[in-house]
Design an enzyme around this catalytic site. Structure first.
Site, mmCIF file in Angstrom:
data_model
loop_
_atom_site.group_PDB
_atom_site.id
_atom_site.type_symbol
_atom_site.label_atom_id
_atom_site.label_comp_id
_atom_site.label_asym_id
_atom_site.label_seq_id
_atom_site.Cartn_x
_atom_site.Cartn_y
_atom_site.Cartn_z
ATOM 1 N N GLU A 1 0.822 -1.210 0.000
ATOM 2 C CA GLU A 1 0.000 0.000 0.000
ATOM 3 C C GLU A 1 0.859 1.264 0.000
ATOM 4 O OE1 GLU A 1 -2.561 -1.461 3.120
ATOM 5 O OE2 GLU A 1 -1.133 -0.793 4.628
ATOM 6 N N PRO A 2 1.431 1.572 -1.159
ATOM 7 C CA PRO A 2 2.235 2.789 -1.254
ATOM 8 C C PRO A 2 1.373 4.044 -1.314
ATOM 9 C CG PRO A 2 2.084 1.731 -3.398
ATOM 10 C CD PRO A 2 1.368 0.830 -2.423
ATOM 11 N N GLY A 3 1.832 5.102 -0.678
ATOM 12 C CA GLY A 3 1.131 6.387 -0.758
ATOM 13 C C GLY A 3 2.073 7.417 -1.351
ATOM 14 N N ARG A 4 3.072 7.799 -0.551
ATOM 15 C CA ARG A 4 4.026 8.827 -0.946
ATOM 16 C C ARG A 4 4.662 8.542 -2.318
ATOM 17 N NH1 ARG A 4 6.864 11.538 3.044
ATOM 18 N NH2 ARG A 4 6.475 9.769 4.412
ATOM 19 N N CYS B 1 1.825 33.358 11.101
ATOM 20 C CA CYS B 1 2.387 34.101 12.226
ATOM 21 C C CYS B 1 3.038 33.146 13.203
ATOM 22 C CB CYS B 1 1.302 34.906 12.914
ATOM 23 S SG CYS B 1 0.978 36.390 12.000
ATOM 24 N N GLU B 2 4.199 32.705 12.831
ATOM 25 C CA GLU B 2 4.903 31.726 13.640
ATOM 26 C C GLU B 2 6.328 31.663 13.101
ATOM 27 O OE1 GLU B 2 2.470 28.594 14.796
ATOM 28 O OE2 GLU B 2 4.096 27.152 14.947
ATOM 29 N N ARG C 1 5.138 19.866 6.587
ATOM 30 C CA ARG C 1 6.159 18.833 6.798
ATOM 31 C C ARG C 1 7.510 19.381 7.301
ATOM 32 N NH1 ARG C 1 7.994 15.661 3.660
ATOM 33 N NH2 ARG C 1 7.880 13.789 4.914
HETATM 34 N N1 LLP Z 1 -0.071 1.788 5.014
HETATM 35 C C1 LLP Z 1 -0.190 2.171 6.284
HETATM 36 C C2 LLP Z 1 -0.818 1.274 7.251
HETATM 37 C C3 LLP Z 1 0.267 3.426 6.675
HETATM 38 O O1 LLP Z 1 0.157 3.796 7.941
HETATM 39 C C4 LLP Z 1 0.870 4.288 5.728
HETATM 40 C C5 LLP Z 1 1.346 5.603 6.101
HETATM 41 C C6 LLP Z 1 0.963 3.838 4.396
HETATM 42 C C7 LLP Z 1 0.494 2.590 4.088
HETATM 43 C C8 LLP Z 1 1.552 4.685 3.312
HETATM 44 O O2 LLP Z 1 2.872 4.995 3.570
HETATM 45 P P1 LLP Z 1 3.738 5.745 2.441
HETATM 46 O O3 LLP Z 1 3.897 4.791 1.289
HETATM 47 O O4 LLP Z 1 3.005 6.941 2.056
HETATM 48 O O5 LLP Z 1 5.022 6.052 3.112
HETATM 49 N N2 LLP Z 1 2.498 12.360 7.265
HETATM 50 C C9 LLP Z 1 3.785 11.688 7.166
HETATM 51 C C10 LLP Z 1 3.646 10.274 6.693
HETATM 52 C C11 LLP Z 1 2.746 9.456 7.544
HETATM 53 C C12 LLP Z 1 2.592 8.077 7.028
HETATM 54 C C13 LLP Z 1 1.488 7.380 7.739
HETATM 55 N N3 LLP Z 1 1.204 6.068 7.259
HETATM 56 C C14 LLP Z 1 4.705 12.493 6.250
HETATM 57 O O6 LLP Z 1 4.288 13.543 5.779
HETATM 58 O O7 LLP Z 1 5.841 12.090 6.027
#
Ligand code: LLP
Length: 443
Positions: A290-293, A361-362, A330
């Site tokens: 499950e990639p997001g970033r 304002c920070e 971030r």
């Molecule tokens: N699966 C689970 C269960 C997760 O908790 C996460 C991210 C992902 C997949 C996706 O991870 P990725 O491939 O995006 O790294 N807000 C933080 C990142 C928090 C990630 C939380 N979980 C940032 O801006 O770096």
């Protein structure tokens, strides 16, 4: 300047994304503006799908929508054949509104409320990733009330420490997520899930962290999961159909970040799962990730207009932009680093080193320290790269700053996918109680 995806410098010396001149984007849509290189998002999706196809295993790639969850993005990943992870009622609602197929939605989260579980059940989503005993019980009861069954995976904490920022690493033991492998709670969770009348236990889930540049953590997690699967079969006779190894694949934000190719991560994971399951005499399960970033991060660029400048001779030059921590928290949250360039004068040599300040304002609202740029002028357009993931999704209205618009740029066309917030949006949830409505004089 490191150019991502379709980005290039055009004949006017300006940055172009998806064949669209960024100066024109800034003029047409205003700034700050998030620009998404649609072709790059699609390419990243395909890289994952192709790498898994090459591995020969059954698989599922689920986009972790927390990185960037808007309806157009849900449509796009659906078209690319990915599934979708949601972690809240809001993300689930967005996905359903976008017409994302419910059976391809996975619901995550360490504290899903009864309302959220019911919403998922009523929408007939494909999978719940159950995080704890309370949730398991609640989900079973809610499914019973509805006379339905549902598929579950159990999230375990494998006890792997990924080399990443403390706030975004999740696989170690002392963390709020999941059933612990070491202390027996994972095995108890399996037994409870097998006994739960409405739950079909199909697999196990592990996520070790985010922005990870090595395969070692994934390999160790895969092995631990396989060893656990062997224990489970020995103790209960049950086998897992699915192993989900989460997300966390790193991307290049700045020079020195050295992510692997998508194919390398996928190969390391599939090899480790195949080897270890086979060595235990277990069927090789379906492998899910499950990639997001890494789907959307480097496809995003934020355009800002440069406003004021404060020079402290001999110390530093602060250059302020018309956004900041409200559209990109971030740097303030994780000390995250970004690269940037002048979009309207992208081919000019760097002449000075400045620090990019936000407008909130920070004093902590700083986007980039010590950035080499051509001599900046009021009204220049600054492009900050790699802002596709966890920027719009983590944006806030601090200082009542309106959240920016988002456009997808592709093949010379830019289309709005999120409109800029209006002043009316800002006050639309405000309620003034009757007693405060008329002017009153305090004596
Ligand atoms: N699966 C689970 C269960 C997760 O908790 C996460 C991210 C992902 C997949 C996706 O991870 P990725 O491939 O995006 O790294 N807000 C933080 C990142 C928090 C990630 C939380 N979980 C940032 O801006 O770096």
């Amino acid at each position: 300047m490191y150019l991502h995806g379709t980005s290039k410098i055009n004949e006017h010396g300006r940055l172009e994304i998806g064949g669209v001149d960024t100066l024109e984007l800034a003029q047409r849509f205003g700034t700050p503006l998030y620009v998404v290189d649609e072709a790059l998002v699609r390419r990243r999706c395909k890289e994952y799908m192709d790498a898994f196809r090459a591995s020969g295993v059954s698989f599922d790639v689920s986009y972790a929508s927390k990185a960037f969850c808007v309806k157009a993005m849900c449509r796009l990943v659906e078209e690319e054949g990915l599934s979708l992870d949601v972690v809240s009622d809001g993300e689930l609602y967005t996905a359903l509104e976008a017409g994302f197929p419910a059976e391809r939605i996975h619901f995550h989260g360490n504290n899903k409320t009864a309302e959220e579980l019911a919403m998922g059940l009523d929408a007939r989503i494909g999978f719940f990733v159950v995080d704890n005993f309370i949730e398991m019980h609640l989900l079973n009861e809610l499914a019973k009330e509805r006379g339905v069954r549902t598929n579950v995976l159990l999230r375990i904490t494998p006890g792997v420490e990924a080399h990443t920022h403390e706030y975004i690493s999740t696989g170690q033991e002392d963390v709020k997520f999941g059933f612990d492998l070491g202390n027996g709670s994972a095995m108890k969770a399996v037994r409870d899930a097998l006994e739960a009348t409405q739950l079909d236990l199909i697999g196990i889930h592990s996520h070790i962290g985010s922005q990870i540049f090595e395969v070692e953590g994934f390999r160790v997690a895969a092995e631990k999961v396989a060893d656990f699967a062997a224990d489970v079969r020995r103790e209960t006779g049950a086998e897992f159909r699915v192993v989900n190894l989460g997300g966390g694949f790193g991307i290049r934000y700045v020079e020195g970040d050295k992510p692997l190719m998508v194919a390398d991560y996928v190969k390391a994971i599939t090899d480790a799962v195949k080897e270890r399951f086979t060595s235990h005499g277990l069927q090789v399960p379906e492998i899910w990730i499950e990639p997001g970033r890494s789907i959307v991060g480097d496809a995003g660029t934020t355009l800002y207009t440069i406003g004021t400048v404060k020079e402290i001779p001999g110390i530093r030059k602060y250059v302020a932009v018309d956004g900041g921590m409200t559209d990109n928290p971030r740097p303030a949250l994780y000390d995250a680093k970004y690269e940037a360039a002048l979009a309207n004068r992208a081919n000019e040599e760097a002449e000075e080193v400045v620090s990019i300040a936000g407008k909130a304002c920070e004093s902590g609202d700083m986007l980039i320290w010590d950035l080499a740029l051509p001599r900046v002028r009021h009204g220049d357009i600054l492009a900050v790269f790699c802002t596709g993931a966890y920027n719009y999704s983590m944006a806030s209205n601090y200082n009542r700053i309106r959240r920016p618009a988002v456009v997808f740029a592709k093949d010379g066309k830019a289309e709005l996918v999120v409109r800029r917030e209006t002043y009316e949006d800002l006050v639309s949830n405000d309620v003034v109680p009757e007693r405060l409505r008329k002017m009153s004089v305090v004596k």
